[in-house]
Scaffold this active site. Sequence first.
Site, PDB file in Angstrom:
ATOM      1  N   GLU A  33      19.052 -39.451 -75.691  1.00 59.48           N
ATOM      2  CA  GLU A  33      18.357 -38.779 -75.022  1.00 59.48           C
ATOM      3  C   GLU A  33      16.792 -39.250 -76.223  1.00 59.48           C
ATOM      4  O   GLU A  33      16.281 -38.236 -76.652  1.00 59.48           O
ATOM      5  CB  GLU A  33      19.223 -37.421 -76.228  1.00 59.48           C
ATOM      6  CG  GLU A  33      19.909 -37.117 -74.785  1.00 59.48           C
ATOM      7  CD  GLU A  33      20.384 -36.173 -75.346  1.00 59.48           C
ATOM      8  OE1 GLU A  33      21.245 -35.878 -76.094  1.00 59.48           O
ATOM      9  OE2 GLU A  33      20.914 -35.085 -74.114  1.00 59.48           O
ATOM     10  N   GLU A  90      28.368 -28.955 -74.131  1.00 57.89           N
ATOM     11  CA  GLU A  90      27.123 -28.924 -75.345  1.00 57.89           C
ATOM     12  C   GLU A  90      26.780 -30.611 -74.603  1.00 57.89           C
ATOM     13  O   GLU A  90      25.995 -30.873 -75.144  1.00 57.89           O
ATOM     14  CB  GLU A  90      27.961 -29.071 -76.820  1.00 57.89           C
ATOM     15  CG  GLU A  90      26.766 -29.408 -78.323  1.00 57.89           C
ATOM     16  CD  GLU A  90      26.139 -28.802 -78.547  1.00 57.89           C
ATOM     17  OE1 GLU A  90      24.938 -29.084 -79.180  1.00 57.89           O
ATOM     18  OE2 GLU A  90      25.603 -27.851 -77.717  1.00 57.89           O
ATOM     19  N   GLY A 104      30.968 -39.015 -63.984  1.00 56.02           N
ATOM     20  CA  GLY A 104      30.621 -37.684 -64.640  1.00 56.02           C
ATOM     21  C   GLY A 104      30.375 -36.488 -64.000  1.00 56.02           C
ATOM     22  O   GLY A 104      31.030 -35.146 -64.142  1.00 56.02           O
ATOM     23  N   ASN A 131      15.011 -35.153 -68.273  1.00 60.05           N
ATOM     24  CA  ASN A 131      16.136 -36.539 -67.706  1.00 60.05           C
ATOM     25  C   ASN A 131      16.563 -35.937 -66.274  1.00 60.05           C
ATOM     26  O   ASN A 131      17.368 -35.550 -65.584  1.00 60.05           O
ATOM     27  CB  ASN A 131      17.203 -36.324 -68.310  1.00 60.05           C
ATOM     28  CG  ASN A 131      18.436 -36.639 -68.428  1.00 60.05           C
ATOM     29  OD1 ASN A 131      18.622 -37.505 -67.433  1.00 60.05           O
ATOM     30  ND2 ASN A 131      19.528 -36.914 -69.577  1.00 60.05           N
ATOM     31  N   TYR A 138      23.321 -32.965 -61.388  1.00 60.20           N
ATOM     32  CA  TYR A 138      23.650 -31.731 -61.496  1.00 60.20           C
ATOM     33  C   TYR A 138      23.678 -31.123 -60.205  1.00 60.20           C
ATOM     34  O   TYR A 138      24.249 -29.682 -59.970  1.00 60.20           O
ATOM     35  CB  TYR A 138      23.289 -30.795 -62.132  1.00 60.20           C
ATOM     36  CG  TYR A 138      23.176 -31.679 -64.001  1.00 60.20           C
ATOM     37  CD1 TYR A 138      24.482 -32.082 -64.363  1.00 60.20           C
ATOM     38  CD2 TYR A 138      21.828 -31.552 -65.349  1.00 60.20           C
ATOM     39  CE1 TYR A 138      24.929 -32.843 -65.278  1.00 60.20           C
ATOM     40  CE2 TYR A 138      22.620 -32.199 -66.249  1.00 60.20           C
ATOM     41  CZ  TYR A 138      24.192 -33.509 -66.589  1.00 60.20           C
ATOM     42  OH  TYR A 138      24.611 -33.902 -67.585  1.00 60.20           O
TER      43      TYR A 138
END
Length: 165
Positions: A33, A90, A104, A131, A138
């Site tokens: 990140e 988080e 994932g 990202n 997602y």
Amino acid sequence: MKESSVSELRVRGATPADVPTLLEFIRELAEYERLADMVVITEELLAQALFGERPAAEALIAELDGEAVGWALFFTNFSTFKGLPGFYIEDIYVRPQFRGRGAGKALLKRVAEMAVERDYGRVEWAVLDWNTPSIEFYKSLGATPLEEWTMYRLTGESLERLGSV
């Protein structure tokens, strides 16, 4: 006859013995990140947060053939509109060399299962705008972005100034 090998993917709750591995994951995620300079957590702080007298969060570990390949850290939040608790993830992270192999999805599925088991109303998380691979992942699971919301944060000097008595 050709031998075939089937990998075994498993998701389990983290234990105190996993703290060093979890800290490695935190550092790897921070590198990914581009936020490595912000990581100040220690094994002691992480152990206290997850396994101390008043745990602040829970963690899951994804293992592929017994090797830790990813993790998720989440905690309970509350929706006043729904009148129900939920989970806020988080961090969720899978090591790059293991992406695309279901870890994932298995982590998110287990968090969702836990939310359903506890009669929670939702699971939510934030993702960095750049990202794209994660955003697409997602969305493929049915998650929807909350594009009308902007996240705010108080930290450091601003938090100290506002929180001073």
